[in-house]
Design a protein around this motif. Structure first.
Motif, short mmCIF file in Angstrom:
data_model
loop_
_atom_site.label_atom_id
_atom_site.label_comp_id
_atom_site.label_asym_id
_atom_site.label_seq_id
_atom_site.Cartn_x
_atom_site.Cartn_y
_atom_site.Cartn_z
N VAL A 100 0.82 -1.21 0.00
CA VAL A 100 0.00 0.00 0.00
C VAL A 100 0.86 1.27 0.00
O VAL A 100 0.33 2.37 0.01
CB VAL A 100 -0.98 0.02 1.20
CG1 VAL A 100 -1.97 -1.14 1.10
CG2 VAL A 100 -0.23 -0.03 2.52
N ALA A 101 2.20 1.09 -0.01
CA ALA A 101 3.08 2.26 0.04
C ALA A 101 3.29 2.83 -1.37
O ALA A 101 3.09 2.14 -2.37
CB ALA A 101 4.42 1.88 0.66
N ARG A 102 3.72 4.07 -1.43
CA ARG A 102 4.06 4.73 -2.68
C ARG A 102 5.31 4.06 -3.25
O ARG A 102 6.30 3.90 -2.54
CB ARG A 102 4.32 6.21 -2.40
CG ARG A 102 4.23 7.15 -3.58
CD ARG A 102 4.25 8.60 -3.09
NE ARG A 102 5.27 8.82 -2.05
CZ ARG A 102 6.57 8.98 -2.29
NH1 ARG A 102 7.03 8.95 -3.53
NH2 ARG A 102 7.43 9.18 -1.30
N PRO A 103 5.30 3.66 -4.56
CA PRO A 103 6.43 2.91 -5.13
C PRO A 103 7.77 3.60 -4.98
O PRO A 103 8.79 2.96 -4.85
CB PRO A 103 6.05 2.76 -6.60
CG PRO A 103 4.57 2.90 -6.64
CD PRO A 103 4.19 3.82 -5.54
N GLY A 104 7.76 4.96 -4.98
CA GLY A 104 9.03 5.67 -4.92
C GLY A 104 9.55 5.89 -3.50
O GLY A 104 10.69 6.33 -3.32
N ALA A 105 8.75 5.57 -2.49
CA ALA A 105 9.17 5.80 -1.10
C ALA A 105 10.34 4.89 -0.73
O ALA A 105 10.55 3.84 -1.34
CB ALA A 105 7.99 5.55 -0.17
N LYS A 106 11.13 5.33 0.24
CA LYS A 106 12.24 4.52 0.72
C LYS A 106 11.72 3.53 1.79
O LYS A 106 10.91 3.93 2.63
CB LYS A 106 13.30 5.42 1.39
CG LYS A 106 14.01 6.34 0.43
CD LYS A 106 15.19 5.64 -0.20
CE LYS A 106 15.94 6.58 -1.11
NZ LYS A 106 16.73 5.87 -2.14
N VAL A 107 12.20 2.31 1.74
CA VAL A 107 11.76 1.35 2.77
C VAL A 107 12.13 1.84 4.16
O VAL A 107 11.41 1.61 5.13
CB VAL A 107 12.35 -0.08 2.56
CG1 VAL A 107 11.73 -0.74 1.35
CG2 VAL A 107 13.84 -0.05 2.48
N ASP A 108 13.24 2.57 4.26
CA ASP A 108 13.67 3.06 5.57
C ASP A 108 12.65 4.00 6.19
O ASP A 108 12.60 4.15 7.42
CB ASP A 108 15.02 3.77 5.46
CG ASP A 108 16.10 2.84 4.95
OD1 ASP A 108 16.04 2.49 3.76
OD2 ASP A 108 16.97 2.44 5.74
N ASP A 109 11.86 4.67 5.34
CA ASP A 109 10.88 5.61 5.87
C ASP A 109 9.59 4.94 6.30
O ASP A 109 8.83 5.51 7.09
CB ASP A 109 10.57 6.68 4.82
CG ASP A 109 11.80 7.52 4.52
OD1 ASP A 109 12.64 7.68 5.43
OD2 ASP A 109 11.93 7.99 3.37
#
Lengths: 456, 456
Positions: free
Chosen positions: B197-206
């Protein structure tokens, strides 16, 4: 008990944050896990008698956390918290809870409050709650959740993926998906993993597993948990008598059942009835009732031992030394018998022993118990010689072998017999087995003594 | 036992398919689940002595199924099958197995075969296997798998998703992902659900959770299983002493541990040592050894009861009727004491009872046991009057209260004391508690009898 100490520390931090005009509360609260927070709440209510702090802290939680924490609280504590919450805010918490926890909480409320809440719910929610509340405790229906991801038959992989994304926030698990046909019947299952590696245009019907392991809604919960454990499932689907999918039981709830059942069997094995809560929290009166029934029954069963002794009063009066060996002989038989019974009861509970294994196990027990009896007879014979001479030693040794053999076979067979007549094999508790063997042991011992010593 | 019957039927079908030149084997075999097939294999080997059929059937399975079935077989049977397979084909099966099952199987082999297999493995595989084989039994390291999905810190959501797709076929679970930094240290965790459900460009660390629940590799397995159960986890990450991620323990393996530990505690509670296999399969000699030690020890402990009786021989000789009530009184004390001990032992095992609860529980036990003793005294008093008159009834009733109270408190305290001196509380088994109470009961009963009856 480092977990306990940790919880104590977290409790102190929370309380001091509360005292300081909630200063650091925003830092402290989010770090705590729901299950830990619920335990802290329970301690605050029970040991510190501090419901107000709990309610204050509860208010500070975001809605989702409120639902989680409430779900983890044990029944008594849930009620105390819920009674202090107005209908409106309770409704929003209920909506946020998993369907299985919601119905457990709902079932605790009194009829008036239930009615009031139901009236304010949307129709579909109300129907779901009513339906879920109708399943009998201890069945699949009572531990299942209705928050599963259902994929209508005929969807493509990419459509199904979209459905998963939409349901993700509410579903208990999105990792196992259930394909249902137009009548709501369970047609197949597939994992999210399968879906992810499949071609987006493929039909779910072509990649799903058709041969689904499922349980009927009124199946007993032990059996459900056993299936989940045996087949390493994330969740097992629950269907009604028309094969329609009505819910799923997830691995974590199955694990709770395994633990619960083990605890129940432990208690049964010692003739303790089923406790509705942990031993440190259950009301004293209830603890008394759960323990007293069998204890008193066993008092009367023990009278048979006494009657046996009375019958042989002459033998005893002639040879008081025989009494010296009485506790030892009947104790040993009881111990060996309780061992044998426990091995069978636990074997049956874990599915390792079936009724069909009876003959084979009888043969094995015969050999092991014979060897045990001989060993213990050898251990006790020298003492027999010392205390009462060779004749007494012979009586004691022969009795030991006979009693241990008889006790072990009785202990081994009792769970099978109980199972046969439809009782829980765990009723063959150590106290019951021991008492039965005590009475038989008295008869065996003094019969042998009377026979042998009459010859001298 | 419908499961058993089902398995029997499936076995017959398989055997008849084998006999008919493997005609329907292609239809029958794929329908069977690996765990069921492994049980059928075990039956064929043990009860029908038919290893050849097993090997023939094994050969017909595709590689992945072969790995699964072999993984489910119990040690003894694994060995028998593996000894009939040449190194080459064993290697490919090993490669296909989950890393936790592979190492369990590997540990069973003799040194020569281990060496031979290791030489033919790729370097990385060899290192992994050697490392996994080095962890002590009963620890997190011994039950974990190294087939987890690790996401390097700094990846984006879409990169991570790609990584999940690549690892999907081999990983034990793809639903919980572990973010590791450049030194291999566990930096955070996130679920596949979060990723989806996350934005594809987001960093996993965030988006990852930083505060990960993890266990050290040499943590005892009970504790690991308890964490998984408490926090409803799919898997718990295992780290080494430098905080590097080395494996995960999945929910299904944790559930196996919970069952295993419960069985062990059941057996311990009846003074049976730890069995290496189910009761129907463990060798007779081993079963004998696991049961005899405590039985013989308890024979000697029971001598104290005998000694007590000998000491009061005059009282007994004067009033032989007292012996009538002996089994009943010491039996009742033993039963109540065993109940109290079991409640504590199980409470400690499930984490419901902590050492700090001792004082509170003592107070509770005092009240419950007092009530139990009084009830049982009331039950037995009329019989006392009938058999020996009022004086005997008074002796018996007073003894009952005293013995039940003493026995319950002893049973309750013993697990705490054992825990304090570093022993397993479960050592406070029913036979041990009962024997201790028997001896004390004899002393209490006859002391009271001597004191009271001397006055008449």
């Amino acid at each position: 008990m480092s977990l306990n100490e940790q919880l104590q520390e977290q409790k102190e931090t929370l309380l001091s944050a509360l005292a300081q005009q909630r200063e650091n509360l925003d830092e402290v609260l989010p770090e705590l896990r729901a299950v830990d927070l619920s335990e802290i709440f329970q301690e605050l209510i029970e040991e510190d008698d501090d419901l107000p702090s709990v309610l204050e802290l509860f208010e500070c939680l975001p809605l989702e956390r409120r639902a989680n924490v409430l779900g983890y609280l044990l029944g008594d504590f849930q009620l105390q918290v819920v009674q202090a919450i107005p209908d409106g805010s309770l409704l929003s918490v209920l909506e946020e809870m998993g369907s299985d926890e919601r119905v457990d909480l709902f079932n605790l409320l009194d009829e008036d409050r239930k009615e009031g809440l139901l009236r304010r719910m949307a129709r579909q929610e109300r129907e779901d709650l009513k339906r879920m509340a109708s399943y009998e405790e201890g069945t699949a229906g009572a531990i299942m959740t209705s928050d599963y991801v259902a994929i209508p038959s005929g969807m493509t992989v990419s459509q199904a993926m979209m459905r998963v994304r939409q349901t993700a926030p509410d579903a208990e698990t999105v990792y196992q998906l259930y394909v249902i046909d137009s009548q709501g019947k369970l047609a197949g299952t597939l994992s999210l993993r399968q879906l992810m590696v499949a071609r987006p245009g493929a039909k779910v019907d072509d990649i799903m597993i058709n041969d689904v392991i499922s349980v009927i809604v009124d199946e007993v919960q032990e059996h459900v948990a056993r299936l989940v454990a045996r087949y390493d499932m994330l969740a097992v689907p629950v269907i009604d008598h028309d094969a329609r999918l009505v819910g799923i039981v997830t691995h974590d709830d199955a694990m709770d059942v395994v633990e619960e059942e083990a605890t129940e069997d432990f208690h049964k094995g010692m003739s303790i009835g089923q406790l509705e809560d942990g031993v440190s929290r259950v009301p004293l009166w209830s603890l008394y009732r759960k323990r007293v029934t069998w204890l008193v029954l066993l008092v009367f069963a023990n009278l048979f031992s006494g009657a046996g002794i009375a019958y042989f009063e002459d033998t005893i009066a002639a040879q008081v030394v025989l009494v010296f060996f009485l506790p030892l002989l009947i104790g040993s038989g009881g111990n060996a018998g309780a061992q044998a019974a426990t091995l069978m009861v636990r074997g049956m509970a874990t599915g390792d022993v079936g009724v069909k294994d009876w003959g084979k196990l009888l043969g094995r027990e015969l050999m092991v118990a014979g060897a045990l009896g001989l060993t213990m007879a050898l251990a006790v014979a020298p003492i027999g010689v010392m205390r009462g001479g060779e004749a007494v030693a012979m009586v004691v040794a022969t009795s030991m072998v006979t009693i241990v053999l008889f006790g072990s076979l009785l202990g081994m067979c009792l769970p099978f017999i109980l199972n046969r007549v439809g009782w829980d094999p765990a009723t063959a508790s150590a106290p019951l087995v021991t008492t039965l063997i005590d009475a038989s042991g008295v008869l065996i011992y003094f019969s042998i003594a009377t026979a042998v010593l009459a010859g001298f």
